[in-house]
Design a protein around this motif. Structure first.
Motif, PDB file in Angstrom:
ATOM      1  N   ASP A   1       6.188  17.504  12.965  1.00 23.95           N
ATOM      2  CA  ASP A   1       7.245  17.130  12.030  1.00 23.95           C
ATOM      3  C   ASP A   1       6.592  16.373  10.874  1.00 23.95           C
ATOM      4  N   GLN A   2       7.137  16.570   9.668  1.00 26.22           N
ATOM      5  CA  GLN A   2       6.536  15.915   8.504  1.00 26.22           C
ATOM      6  C   GLN A   2       7.610  15.262   7.640  1.00 26.22           C
ATOM      7  N   GLY A   3       7.295  14.090   7.097  1.00 25.56           N
ATOM      8  CA  GLY A   3       8.252  13.386   6.253  1.00 25.56           C
ATOM      9  C   GLY A   3       7.616  12.204   5.569  1.00 25.56           C
ATOM     10  N   ILE A   4       8.389  11.122   5.437  1.00 23.55           N
ATOM     11  CA  ILE A   4       7.883   9.895   4.824  1.00 23.55           C
ATOM     12  C   ILE A   4       8.186   8.723   5.750  1.00 23.55           C
ATOM     13  N   ALA A   5       7.366   7.690   5.654  1.00 29.71           N
ATOM     14  CA  ALA A   5       7.484   6.574   6.594  1.00 29.71           C
ATOM     15  C   ALA A   5       7.163   5.254   5.917  1.00 29.71           C
ATOM     16  N   VAL A   6       7.746   4.200   6.474  1.00 27.49           N
ATOM     17  CA  VAL A   6       7.447   2.830   6.045  1.00 27.49           C
ATOM     18  C   VAL A   6       7.027   2.034   7.271  1.00 27.49           C
ATOM     19  N   PHE A   7       5.902   1.329   7.161  1.00 28.23           N
ATOM     20  CA  PHE A   7       5.447   0.411   8.189  1.00 28.23           C
ATOM     21  C   PHE A   7       5.423  -0.983   7.571  1.00 28.23           C
ATOM     22  N   SER A   8       5.907  -1.974   8.316  1.00 27.92           N
ATOM     23  CA  SER A   8       6.088  -3.288   7.718  1.00 27.92           C
ATOM     24  C   SER A   8       5.848  -4.415   8.713  1.00 27.92           C
ATOM     25  N   LYS A   9       5.377  -5.530   8.190  1.00 23.37           N
ATOM     26  CA  LYS A   9       5.271  -6.754   8.982  1.00 23.37           C
ATOM     27  C   LYS A   9       6.555  -7.570   8.911  1.00 23.37           C
ATOM     28  N   PHE A  10       7.506  -7.070   8.106  1.00 22.38           N
ATOM     29  CA  PHE A  10       8.792  -7.739   7.955  1.00 22.38           C
ATOM     30  C   PHE A  10       9.900  -6.854   8.517  1.00 22.38           C
TER      31      PHE A  10
ATOM     32  N   ASP B   1      -4.961  -4.654   5.787  1.00 19.73           N
ATOM     33  CA  ASP B   1      -4.338  -5.972   5.674  1.00 19.73           C
ATOM     34  C   ASP B   1      -3.090  -5.935   4.793  1.00 19.73           C
ATOM     35  N   ALA B   2      -2.493  -4.744   4.615  1.00 16.24           N
ATOM     36  CA  ALA B   2      -1.270  -4.640   3.824  1.00 16.24           C
ATOM     37  C   ALA B   2      -0.092  -5.173   4.631  1.00 16.24           C
ATOM     38  N   ASP B   3       0.873  -5.729   3.937  1.00 14.88           N
ATOM     39  CA  ASP B   3       2.095  -6.213   4.579  1.00 14.88           C
ATOM     40  C   ASP B   3       3.163  -5.136   4.642  1.00 14.88           C
ATOM     41  N   ILE B   4       3.178  -4.267   3.623  1.00 11.01           N
ATOM     42  CA  ILE B   4       4.132  -3.167   3.553  1.00 11.01           C
ATOM     43  C   ILE B   4       3.356  -1.897   3.237  1.00 11.01           C
ATOM     44  N   VAL B   5       3.571  -0.855   4.029  1.00 11.81           N
ATOM     45  CA  VAL B   5       2.855   0.405   3.861  1.00 11.81           C
ATOM     46  C   VAL B   5       3.872   1.533   3.695  1.00 11.81           C
ATOM     47  N   CYS B   6       3.773   2.260   2.591  1.00 12.73           N
ATOM     48  CA  CYS B   6       4.630   3.425   2.340  1.00 12.73           C
ATOM     49  C   CYS B   6       3.765   4.685   2.431  1.00 12.73           C
ATOM     50  N   LEU B   7       4.173   5.598   3.290  1.00 13.43           N
ATOM     51  CA  LEU B   7       3.390   6.809   3.520  1.00 13.43           C
ATOM     52  C   LEU B   7       4.199   8.044   3.143  1.00 13.43           C
ATOM     53  N   GLN B   8       3.514   9.017   2.544  1.00 16.66           N
ATOM     54  CA  GLN B   8       4.108  10.310   2.253  1.00 16.66           C
ATOM     55  C   GLN B   8       3.282  11.389   2.949  1.00 16.66           C
ATOM     56  N   GLU B   9       3.932  12.529   3.219  1.00 16.10           N
ATOM     57  CA  GLU B   9       3.325  13.580   4.043  1.00 16.10           C
ATOM     58  C   GLU B   9       2.875  13.006   5.378  1.00 16.10           C
ATOM     59  N   TYR B  10       3.669  12.062   5.867  1.00 14.51           N
ATOM     60  CA  TYR B  10       3.477  11.517   7.213  1.00 14.51           C
ATOM     61  C   TYR B  10       3.781  12.634   8.208  1.00 14.51           C
ATOM     62  N   ALA B  11       2.952  12.778   9.223  1.00 14.71           N
ATOM     63  CA  ALA B  11       3.150  13.865  10.185  1.00 14.71           C
ATOM     64  C   ALA B  11       2.885  13.380  11.604  1.00 14.71           C
ATOM     65  N   ALA B  12       3.719  13.849  12.519  1.00 14.29           N
ATOM     66  CA  ALA B  12       3.553  13.539  13.943  1.00 14.29           C
ATOM     67  C   ALA B  12       3.583  14.839  14.737  1.00 14.29           C
TER      68      ALA B  12
ATOM     69  N   LEU C   1       0.851  -1.193   0.000  1.00 18.32           N
ATOM     70  CA  LEU C   1       0.000   0.000   0.000  1.00 18.32           C
ATOM     71  C   LEU C   1       0.883   1.238   0.000  1.00 18.32           C
ATOM     72  N   THR C   2       0.598   2.188  -0.883  1.00 19.39           N
ATOM     73  CA  THR C   2       1.258   3.490  -0.845  1.00 19.39           C
ATOM     74  C   THR C   2       0.191   4.567  -0.758  1.00 19.39           C
ATOM     75  N   TYR C   3       0.448   5.584   0.082  1.00 17.09           N
ATOM     76  CA  TYR C   3      -0.617   6.534   0.401  1.00 17.09           C
ATOM     77  C   TYR C   3       0.006   7.850   0.860  1.00 17.09           C
ATOM     78  N   ASN C   4      -0.316   8.930   0.146  1.00 18.18           N
ATOM     79  CA  ASN C   4       0.016  10.275   0.617  1.00 18.18           C
ATOM     80  C   ASN C   4      -1.103  10.702   1.555  1.00 18.18           C
ATOM     81  N   VAL C   5      -0.801  10.770   2.848  1.00 12.16           N
ATOM     82  CA  VAL C   5      -1.847  10.891   3.864  1.00 12.16           C
ATOM     83  C   VAL C   5      -2.163  12.335   4.249  1.00 12.16           C
ATOM     84  N   MET C   6      -1.462  13.308   3.619  1.00 12.71           N
ATOM     85  CA  MET C   6      -1.768  14.720   3.864  1.00 12.71           C
ATOM     86  C   MET C   6      -1.840  15.032   5.360  1.00 12.71           C
ATOM     87  N   SER C   7      -0.756  14.656   6.064  1.00  7.89           N
ATOM     88  CA  SER C   7      -0.681  14.888   7.509  1.00  7.89           C
ATOM     89  C   SER C   7      -1.849  14.238   8.255  1.00  7.89           C
TER      90      SER C   7
END
Length: 365
Positions: free
Chosen positions: A178-187, A133-144, A105-111
């Motif tokens: 803070d804003q950037g990009i992130a990867v979440f993974s089951k691996f 149910d994605a195994d690998i998630v790539c996010l853009q405009e990730y914000a915390a 899954l890839t997703y620009n989440v707009m903060s």
């Protein structure tokens, strides 16, 4: 009356030939770097409109039974068949055994839509990712957020606890987040680093993921945007609804100042990413993210190289991922090495961000 008919025939014929030539130039415009010519970059943006115009001419001549003229459109589509299939793929959905594939899954989440996440009021983007149910998630405009009353990193990690591994790179920092990009993974993720190229707010990261006894090289991207302001986008949508020469002139100036430099910056960023792909030392290569450019663009072609485009291989239709202000383009991508097969690449049209999420199943050969 005959003179008028002949004049219109010649006029429409000339317009048809011009449209055909522009479509051919647009279809192969991604071979020309914007450092050499920006004209081809702009033509690449116009590709879907030129396809529609060429189709309309074909139908017009068919209705008039002008077979020779209608063959012009058919010949041009055959000549541009590969770019047309890449931009408008038509693949049937397939049955898939979930145990034998990865879901990406890839997703620009707009903060994250600028919304908090609580038990009573869950953030819809985070809830979507958690239920994907994605195994690998790539996010853009990730914000915390930096204050606990808002969406902090700890809240995100807790809500996405089904992903025991994550890697976050922040590109910019503001007062409250803070804003950037992130990867979440089951691996497991290791050797994460940022790809070096010049940008104030965008970036690309490279990671190694261990899938069984295999190594997957993952690159997550958020390439340079056109930096159009909300005012620019509003003016564009207003022009689409109510065309005027004055509005076109104002908008043309704003677009010229911003689109041209952005094309050139993305070209250099894409070249930096392509070099990393060439050096990738793994069993598989996966490239995801927001390219901020269409499938017919120098940036897309440069990054793709010998990789496959998952949507072109298994998607359906235009696959629009950016959904605001009539800028209807597929600018989010999943690319993968030849030894992977994409299945059912799809766009979920959920209105929580200015982008729709893009996902697919991948079978590792």
């Amino acid at each position: 009356m005959n003179a008028l008919r002949i004049f219109l025939r010649v006029l429409f014929g000339a317009a048809n030939v011009l449209t055909a030539l522009l479509l051919i130039m647009s279809a192969y415009s991604d071979h020309i770097s914007p450092e050499i010519s920006l004209t081809f970059s702009y033509l690449g943006l116009a590709f879907p409109l030129l396809c529609v115009a060429n189709l309309c001419f074909m139908l017009y001549w068919l209705c008039l039974r002008e077979w020779k003229f209608s063959l012009i459109g058919l010949f041009v589509f055959l000549l541009c068949w590969s770019p047309v299939r890449r931009y408008f793929p038509l693949h049937a959905s397939q049955d898939v055994s979930r145990e034998k594939v990865l879901k990406v899954l890839t997703y620009n989440v707009m903060s994250f839509g600028y919304k908090n996440h609580t038990e009573n009021l869950p953030n819809p983007i985070i809830r979507y990712i958690a239920e994907s149910d994605a195994d690998i998630v790539c996010l853009q405009e990730y914000a915390a957020a930096k204050v606990k009353e808002n969406l902090t990193a700890s809240k995100i990690y807790k809500a996405l606890k089904m992903y025991p591994y994550h890697s976050v790179f922040y590109q910019n920092s503001a007062k409250y987040q803070d804003q950037g990009i992130a990867v979440f993974s089951k691996f497991p993720i290791s050797n994460s680093r940022q790809i070096k190229y010049k940008s104030d707010f965008n970036g690309s990261t490279i990671h190694e993921l261990r899938i069984g006894d295999k190594k997957l090289i993952l690159i997550n991207n958020h390439l340079e945007s056109f930096k159009l302001t909300m005012e620019d986008r509003t003016r564009y949508s207003s022009l689409i609804k109510n065309f005027s020469s004055e509005g076109l002139s104002d908008l043309k100036g704003a677009f010229t100042r911003k689109l041209g430099p952005a094309f050139r910056i993305r070209a250099r960023q894409a070249e930096a990413v392509a070099k990393e792909i060439e050096k990738a030392n793994g069993d598989y290569v996966l490239v995801c993210g927001d390219f901020n450019d269409t499938p017919i663009s120098y940036a897309h072609r440069t990054i793709q190289g010998d990789l496959k485009d998952a949507f072109a291989e298994s998607g359906r239709g235009m696959g629009v991922t950016y959904n605001q202000n009539f800028f209807w383009f597929r600018i989010d991508n999943i690319l993968h090495s030849q030894n992977m097969t994409s299945i059912n690449c799809s766009v979920d049209e959920i209105p929580y961000s200015d982008h729709y999420p893009l996902w697919c199943y991948l079978r590792l050969e």
